[in-house]
Design an enzyme around this catalytic site. Structure first.
Site, PDB file in Angstrom:
ATOM      1  N   SER A   1       0.854  -1.196   0.000  1.00  0.00           N
ATOM      2  CA  SER A   1       0.000   0.000   0.000  1.00  0.00           C
ATOM      3  C   SER A   1       0.887   1.243   0.000  1.00  0.00           C
ATOM      4  CB  SER A   1      -0.868  -0.022   1.265  1.00  0.00           C
ATOM      5  OG  SER A   1      -1.472   1.231   1.493  1.00  0.00           O
TER       6      SER A   1
ATOM      7  N   TYR B   1      -3.799  -0.560  10.053  1.00  0.00           N
ATOM      8  CA  TYR B   1      -3.569  -0.778   8.618  1.00  0.00           C
ATOM      9  C   TYR B   1      -2.163  -0.301   8.230  1.00  0.00           C
ATOM     10  CZ  TYR B   1      -4.681  -0.794   3.583  1.00  0.00           C
ATOM     11  OH  TYR B   1      -4.692  -1.020   2.228  1.00  0.00           O
TER      12      TYR B   1
HETATM   13  P1  NAP Z   1     -11.823  -5.086  -1.127  1.00  0.00           P
HETATM   14  O1  NAP Z   1     -12.622  -4.910  -2.359  1.00  0.00           O
HETATM   15  O2  NAP Z   1     -12.412  -4.773   0.200  1.00  0.00           O
HETATM   16  O3  NAP Z   1     -11.238  -6.561  -1.141  1.00  0.00           O
HETATM   17  C1  NAP Z   1     -10.638  -7.148  -0.010  1.00  0.00           C
HETATM   18  C2  NAP Z   1     -10.556  -8.625  -0.239  1.00  0.00           C
HETATM   19  O4  NAP Z   1     -10.006  -9.272   0.917  1.00  0.00           O
HETATM   20  C3  NAP Z   1     -11.937  -9.243  -0.462  1.00  0.00           C
HETATM   21  O5  NAP Z   1     -11.846 -10.283  -1.397  1.00  0.00           O
HETATM   22  C4  NAP Z   1     -12.263  -9.782   0.917  1.00  0.00           C
HETATM   23  O6  NAP Z   1     -13.215 -10.810   0.932  1.00  0.00           O
HETATM   24  C5  NAP Z   1     -10.893 -10.308   1.295  1.00  0.00           C
HETATM   25  N1  NAP Z   1     -10.847 -10.597   2.720  1.00  0.00           N
HETATM   26  C6  NAP Z   1     -10.910  -9.716   3.739  1.00  0.00           C
HETATM   27  N2  NAP Z   1     -10.895 -10.372   4.907  1.00  0.00           N
HETATM   28  C7  NAP Z   1     -10.837 -11.698   4.616  1.00  0.00           C
HETATM   29  C8  NAP Z   1     -10.796 -12.873   5.386  1.00  0.00           C
HETATM   30  N3  NAP Z   1     -10.848 -12.854   6.742  1.00  0.00           N
HETATM   31  N4  NAP Z   1     -10.726 -14.067   4.755  1.00  0.00           N
HETATM   32  C9  NAP Z   1     -10.699 -14.131   3.409  1.00  0.00           C
HETATM   33  N5  NAP Z   1     -10.726 -13.045   2.621  1.00  0.00           N
HETATM   34  C10 NAP Z   1     -10.790 -11.846   3.215  1.00  0.00           C
HETATM   35  O7  NAP Z   1     -10.544  -4.165  -1.204  1.00  0.00           O
HETATM   36  P2  NAP Z   1      -9.331  -4.078  -2.229  1.00  0.00           P
HETATM   37  O8  NAP Z   1      -9.039  -2.663  -2.357  1.00  0.00           O
HETATM   38  O9  NAP Z   1      -9.569  -4.888  -3.430  1.00  0.00           O
HETATM   39  O10 NAP Z   1      -8.189  -4.716  -1.331  1.00  0.00           O
HETATM   40  C11 NAP Z   1      -7.296  -5.742  -1.798  1.00  0.00           C
HETATM   41  C12 NAP Z   1      -5.918  -5.488  -1.218  1.00  0.00           C
HETATM   42  O11 NAP Z   1      -5.399  -4.280  -1.773  1.00  0.00           O
HETATM   43  C13 NAP Z   1      -5.916  -5.288   0.286  1.00  0.00           C
HETATM   44  O12 NAP Z   1      -4.784  -5.918   0.855  1.00  0.00           O
HETATM   45  C14 NAP Z   1      -5.814  -3.788   0.439  1.00  0.00           C
HETATM   46  O13 NAP Z   1      -5.256  -3.410   1.650  1.00  0.00           O
HETATM   47  C15 NAP Z   1      -4.916  -3.460  -0.737  1.00  0.00           C
HETATM   48  N6  NAP Z   1      -4.926  -2.062  -1.175  1.00  0.00           N
HETATM   49  C16 NAP Z   1      -6.059  -1.467  -1.642  1.00  0.00           C
HETATM   50  C17 NAP Z   1      -5.994  -0.143  -2.075  1.00  0.00           C
HETATM   51  C18 NAP Z   1      -7.190   0.590  -2.625  1.00  0.00           C
HETATM   52  O14 NAP Z   1      -7.085   1.781  -2.902  1.00  0.00           O
HETATM   53  N7  NAP Z   1      -8.306  -0.045  -2.851  1.00  0.00           N
HETATM   54  C19 NAP Z   1      -4.788   0.548  -2.042  1.00  0.00           C
HETATM   55  C20 NAP Z   1      -3.661  -0.092  -1.556  1.00  0.00           C
HETATM   56  C21 NAP Z   1      -3.737  -1.402  -1.139  1.00  0.00           C
HETATM   57  P3  NAP Z   1     -14.768 -10.432   1.281  1.00  0.00           P
HETATM   58  O15 NAP Z   1     -15.337  -9.804   0.047  1.00  0.00           O
HETATM   59  O16 NAP Z   1     -15.347 -11.764   1.610  1.00  0.00           O
HETATM   60  O17 NAP Z   1     -14.735  -9.484   2.443  1.00  0.00           O
END
Ligand code: NAP
Length: 254
Positions: free
Chosen positions: A146, A159
């Site tokens: 991130s 986080y």
């Molecule tokens: P998201 O749409 O909220 O996706 C998060 C994913 O993690 C979902 O598939 C969720 O499953 C899964 N997850 C969470 N807790 C879990 C658990 N206990 N067991 C299994 N799966 C779990 O958000 P995203 O932005 O795509 O995030 C993906 C990664 O990118 C994360 O590590 C996040 O920190 C990172 N990131 C995101 C951004 C951004 O701007 N969006 C920026 C930097 C980094 P469910 O749908 O079942 O909850």
């Protein structure tokens, strides 16, 4: 190997956590389009991801696992390896975020984020390395870091601690495993349109502040992360170890 073959993932098997939505779904689809078979790991239905991958003739197997139980998640990886065959690529993508002032932050909001965003990443990486070493196979590990692996942020103390820890974890595992043919690298996405950033996008003040700082002039989409994931999963990155690649529309260059 000629031309674009160096990016081909044909014949490789990739385990992607949190593949049902957002960045994990974008990465799973990109890896599948480059030829990899996908093990889509998570706690929710993978139907949308399966449909998207199969629509392009790709192969995907859903694996149900709750990553808040990191021991159970590691066991699911081992079971998948034994039953479905060796895993060549591990994408540690699943992650959660909890918002609140540090002074009021609860122990549960600290532990929950650490368990999913950091501990399960280590346990899954360790499980993969043990299998790969035993069978003397190479592997690629890609952690989703991130901007908070580089910056402090506001009101997301667990986080930021987890994502900064993930940068260190990426480096130490690269140091220990590079000579044993496991590449460990990370991608640091900028502001991407997913569930994770819904609260920010719905806040007109924060949303405008963020947008103003992004040199590209717009938020990223999940599929914007896919190309870097394909590179880090492929032979094109065989000499890349311990790197953290920002894919952020220029945010960190500002
Ligand atoms: P998201 O749409 O909220 O996706 C998060 C994913 O993690 C979902 O598939 C969720 O499953 C899964 N997850 C969470 N807790 C879990 C658990 N206990 N067991 C299994 N799966 C779990 O958000 P995203 O932005 O795509 O995030 C993906 C990664 O990118 C994360 O590590 C996040 O920190 C990172 N990131 C995101 C951004 C951004 O701007 N969006 C920026 C930097 C980094 P469910 O749908 O079942 O909850």
């Amino acid at each position: 190997m000629n031309g674009l073959d160096i990016f081909s993932l044909a014949g490789r098997r990739a385990l992607v956590t949190g593949a049902n939505t957002g960045i994990g779904q974008g990465i799973a689809i990109s890896l599948a389009r480059a030829g990899a078979e996908i093990l889509a790991v998570g706690r929710s239905s993978m139907d949308e991801t399966i449909d998207a991958i199969e629509a392009h003739g790709g192969k995907v197997v859903p694996v149900m696992s709750d990553l808040s139980d990191s021991v159970g998640a590691a066991a699911a990886l081992e079971r998948s390896w034994d039953e479905l065959g060796p895993i060549d690529i591990l994408v540690n993508n699943a992650g959660i975020i909890r918002r609140g002032d540090a002074v009021d932050f609860s122990e549960a909001d600290w532990d929950d984020v650490m368990d999913v965003n950091l501990k399960s990443v280590f346990m899954l990486s360790q499980a993969l390395a043990r299998k790969a070493f035993t069978e003397e196979r190479p592997a690629k590990i890609i952690n989703i870091a991130s901007l908070l692996s580089f910056q402090g942020g506001i009101r997301i103390v667990s986080y930021t601690a987890a994502k900064s820890g993930l940068a260190g974890l990426t480096r130490i595992l690269a140091n220990e495993w590079a000579a044993r043919r496991i590449n460990v690298n990370a991608i640091a996405p900028g502001y991407i349109i997913t569930n994770n950033t819904k609260v920010l996008r719905e806040d007109p003040v924060r949303s405008a502040e963020i947008l103003k700082r992004i040199p590209a002039g717009h938020w990223g989409k999940p599929e914007d992360i896919g190309g870097t994931a394909v590179f880090l999963a492929s032979a094109a990155s065989d000499y890349v170890h311990g790197a953290i690649f920002p894919v952020d529309g220029g945010w960190l260059a500002r």
